[in-house]
Design an enzyme around this catalytic site. Structure first.
Site, PDB file in Angstrom:
ATOM      1  N   HIS A  24     -15.805  49.677 -30.625  1.00 40.89           N
ATOM      2  CA  HIS A  24     -15.952  49.262 -29.065  1.00 40.89           C
ATOM      3  C   HIS A  24     -17.511  48.932 -29.244  1.00 40.89           C
ATOM      4  O   HIS A  24     -17.872  47.669 -28.972  1.00 40.89           O
ATOM      5  CB  HIS A  24     -15.946  50.548 -28.050  1.00 40.89           C
ATOM      6  CG  HIS A  24     -15.009  50.379 -27.609  1.00 40.89           C
ATOM      7  ND1 HIS A  24     -14.036  50.232 -26.408  1.00 40.89           N
ATOM      8  CD2 HIS A  24     -13.414  51.313 -27.601  1.00 40.89           C
ATOM      9  CE1 HIS A  24     -12.352  50.306 -26.311  1.00 40.89           C
ATOM     10  NE2 HIS A  24     -12.488  51.472 -27.245  1.00 40.89           N
TER      11      HIS A  24
ATOM     12  N   ASP B 197     -18.278  47.970 -21.037  1.00 39.38           N
ATOM     13  CA  ASP B 197     -16.213  47.498 -21.681  1.00 39.38           C
ATOM     14  C   ASP B 197     -15.484  48.245 -20.686  1.00 39.38           C
ATOM     15  O   ASP B 197     -15.573  48.721 -20.047  1.00 39.38           O
ATOM     16  CB  ASP B 197     -16.980  49.680 -22.783  1.00 39.38           C
ATOM     17  CG  ASP B 197     -15.866  49.591 -23.637  1.00 39.38           C
ATOM     18  OD1 ASP B 197     -15.785  48.545 -24.715  1.00 39.38           O
ATOM     19  OD2 ASP B 197     -14.793  49.906 -23.423  1.00 39.38           O
TER      20      ASP B 197
HETATM   21  N1  UDP Z   1      -5.631  55.948 -30.979  1.00 41.98           N
HETATM   22  C1  UDP Z   1      -5.530  56.316 -31.907  1.00 41.98           C
HETATM   23  N2  UDP Z   1      -5.964  56.253 -33.728  1.00 41.98           N
HETATM   24  C2  UDP Z   1      -6.668  55.100 -33.654  1.00 41.98           C
HETATM   25  C3  UDP Z   1      -6.471  54.265 -31.794  1.00 41.98           C
HETATM   26  C4  UDP Z   1      -5.518  54.339 -31.589  1.00 41.98           C
HETATM   27  O1  UDP Z   1      -4.700  57.638 -31.736  1.00 41.98           O
HETATM   28  O2  UDP Z   1      -7.268  54.624 -34.144  1.00 41.98           O
HETATM   29  C5  UDP Z   1      -4.631  56.157 -29.987  1.00 41.98           C
HETATM   30  C6  UDP Z   1      -6.081  56.421 -29.242  1.00 41.98           C
HETATM   31  O3  UDP Z   1      -5.221  57.920 -28.872  1.00 41.98           O
HETATM   32  C7  UDP Z   1      -4.817  55.952 -28.054  1.00 41.98           C
HETATM   33  C8  UDP Z   1      -4.026  54.844 -28.179  1.00 41.98           C
HETATM   34  O4  UDP Z   1      -3.729  55.244 -29.497  1.00 41.98           O
HETATM   35  O5  UDP Z   1      -3.956  56.839 -27.419  1.00 41.98           O
HETATM   36  C9  UDP Z   1      -4.476  53.842 -27.844  1.00 41.98           C
HETATM   37  O6  UDP Z   1      -5.528  53.168 -29.122  1.00 41.98           O
HETATM   38  P1  UDP Z   1      -5.746  51.713 -28.002  1.00 41.98           P
HETATM   39  O7  UDP Z   1      -6.083  51.193 -29.755  1.00 41.98           O
HETATM   40  O8  UDP Z   1      -5.484  51.096 -27.517  1.00 41.98           O
HETATM   41  O9  UDP Z   1      -7.465  52.450 -27.891  1.00 41.98           O
HETATM   42  P2  UDP Z   1      -8.856  51.513 -28.209  1.00 41.98           P
HETATM   43  O10 UDP Z   1      -9.916  51.335 -29.708  1.00 41.98           O
HETATM   44  O11 UDP Z   1      -8.789  50.056 -27.602  1.00 41.98           O
HETATM   45  O12 UDP Z   1     -10.134  52.381 -27.567  1.00 41.98           O
END
Ligand code: UDP
Ligand code: UDP
Length: 462
Positions: free
Chosen positions: A22, A119
């Site tokens: 992010h 964000d």
């Molecule tokens: N998640 C994770 N590792 C990562 C990215 C995501 O464990 O590298 C898990 C996180 O805990 C959540 C889900 O995947 O439950 C959704 O992640 P997403 O990629 O949508 O989230 P962002 O990266 O946008 O915050």
């Protein structure tokens, strides 16, 4: 164009969320705005979860002295994190719970703000606050436009009477777009019980419709359809403009890094292996991956992560993957277990392929540098992103590998797919072609340049 007498100093504040995935696109957006005569205040929720975030923030502010840093001191969470939830999601929750403090923070900035850019994971609390302050609030969606269609329509699906049991969902049909199969949807969303991801998805996805505009780090030639459907009001009625602004160009400070081992490798010969900033694989899967790299016969640069949060990643490489395998890997590759800037690696001429988890930043960075991908999505939005990479001809995706940890993928299969990707000339050409399209999109007059420039002009007038 405005004459200088019509212009005033526009002042934009940026509010990023937790995690490098992010923070990085927010750095790049801040640099774009500052480069166009906008006064930028970068709000930094503190403390950060990972060391990578605090170290990169330091380097960012050192290279952009004109950008104003405003610390947003977070309150402690009333409840302790359970082991089952992701620490980055706990941190987003902490930012949300501290969000009432934002009102005075935003009002204290001088000159008064023209707008806030928030964000997507903080859209709900931040929009409520800026509505009360009568301040425009743009949401920056740091994943793909396709993912944004799921993000913004999921609440309606849950609310609809037809969906009583999430176990029965076979695919999610978003008007005008190809259905998203169940197996691509982030698994926490399909749980009938609540979890942080699902709550944040529902609340923020719904609130985004009340924003002043939605900025997406994507571009027309790879996501024409979802961008069109979103802007035609086909996905959600009454949505504000959805503006493609990507791929955001990496900042100079991300590229400066000595990489002596890579400098010695022949052009296009190295496979870069990384699963992003927050994905740790099991020890068993790491060993299989190591074996696979050795069997593939290709040169490689492998970033190993043993813990989701880097501060907890303490054991050395020998302990994590075993000294026998380490010896074997030294012949053809470099294995590291510390932060290296991915942009410096992907822009290096020695790199010819990328085994990637398909975080959206990784995809846009591979596009920016014309590097083909072997997709191995692990969590979250990554299957939706992998599908885009495959459809545009940037990469291949072996779907039977499932989510990370769902299936144990053996070394021989990994080696086979690496060989296929590295031998695929069509992919290599197409990756270079998409790179050109991406760079054209952000040039003066390009499809991802017009939206931000119009916004900048508006902010300078009001
Ligand atoms: N998640 C994770 N590792 C990562 C990215 C995501 O464990 O590298 C898990 C996180 O805990 C959540 C889900 O995947 O439950 C959704 O992640 P997403 O990629 O949508 O989230 P962002 O990266 O946008 O915050
Ligand atoms: N990154 C990096 N070095 C690393 C791992 C990640 O510079 O060793 C950067 C990467 O370039 C990207 C961000 O961290 O900009 C990770 O975002 P992405 O969306 O790819 O995945 P996430 O880490 O959120 O799963």
């Amino acid at each position: 164009m405005l004459s200088s007498s019509d212009q005033k100093l526009a002042h934009i504040a940026l509010l990023p969320s937790a995690g490098m995935g992010h923070l990085t696109p927010f750095f790049r957006l801040a640099a774009l705005l500052a480069g166009n005569n906008i006064k930028v205040t970068f709000i930094t929720p503190s403390p950060t979860v990972s060391l990578a975030e605090s170290q990169t923030l330091f380097r960012f502010f050192a290279s952009f002295p004109e950008i104003n840093q405003k610390q947003f001191h977070l309150l402690p969470l009333d409840k302790h994190p359970s082991n089952s939830e992701d620490p980055f999601y706990y941190h987003m929750e902490r930012i949300c719970q501290s969000s009432h403090l934002l009102s005075s923070l935003l009002s204290s900035l001088s000159p008064p703000l023209s707008a806030l850019i928030t964000d997507m994971s903080l859209a709900s609390p931040a929009i409520s606050i800026t509505q009360a302050l009568n301040l425009p609030n743009y949401v920056f969606f740091t994943s793909s436009a396709k993912m944004s269609t799921l993000f913004m329509s999921f609440h309606a699906l849950i609310d609809s009477e037809a969906t009583t049991d999430l176990d029965e969902i076979e695919a999610i049909k978003i008007p005008g777009l190809e259905a998203i199969p169940r197996s691509w949807i982030p698994p926490p969303l399909l749980q009938n019980t609540n979890n942080l991801l699902k709550t944040y998805f529902l609340e923020n996805g719904k609130k985004m419709a009340e924003s002043s505009g939605i900025l997406v780090n994507t571009f027309e030639s790879i996501e024409h359809e979802p961008l069109r459907k979103l802007n035609e009001g086909k996905v959600i009625e009454g949505l504000p403009p959805v503006i493609a602004i990507g791929p955001l160009a990496p900042c100079e400070f991300e590229k400066i890094q000595p990489l002596p081992w890579l400098d010695e490798q022949p052009a296009g010969s190295v496979v870069y292996v990384s699963f992003g900033s927050r994905t740790a694989m099991s020890r068993e899967q790491l060993k299989e991956l190591g074996e696979g790299l050795a069997i593939s016969g290709h040169r490689f640069l492998w970033m190993v992560k043993d813990k989701k949060v880097d501060r907890e990643d303490e054991e050395d490489l020998g302990q994590v993957i075993g000294s026998g395998l380490m010896e074997k890997l030294k012949e053809k590759g470099l294995v590291v277990k510390y932060w290296l800037n991915q942009e410096a690696i992907l822009s290096h001429p020695a790199v010819g392929g990328f085994l990637s988890h398909c975080g959206w930043n990784s995809i846009t960075e591979a596009i920016w540098n014309g590097v083909r991908i072997l997709a191995w999505p692990q969590h979250g939005d990554q299957k939706i992103n992998a599908d885009i990479a495959e459809k545009i001809g940037l990469g291949t995706w072996e779907k039977s590998w499932g989510w990370g940890e769902e299936t144990a993928v053996n070394g021989t299969d990994i080696a086979e797919k690496i060989k296929e990707m590295m031998g695929n000339e069509l992919l290599r050409h197409q990756a270079m072609h998409i790179r050109e399209e991406a760079r054209t999109a952000v040039e003066i007059g390009g499809s991802s340049r017009m939206g931000p420039m119009e916004l900048i002009e508006t902010w300078k007038k009001t």
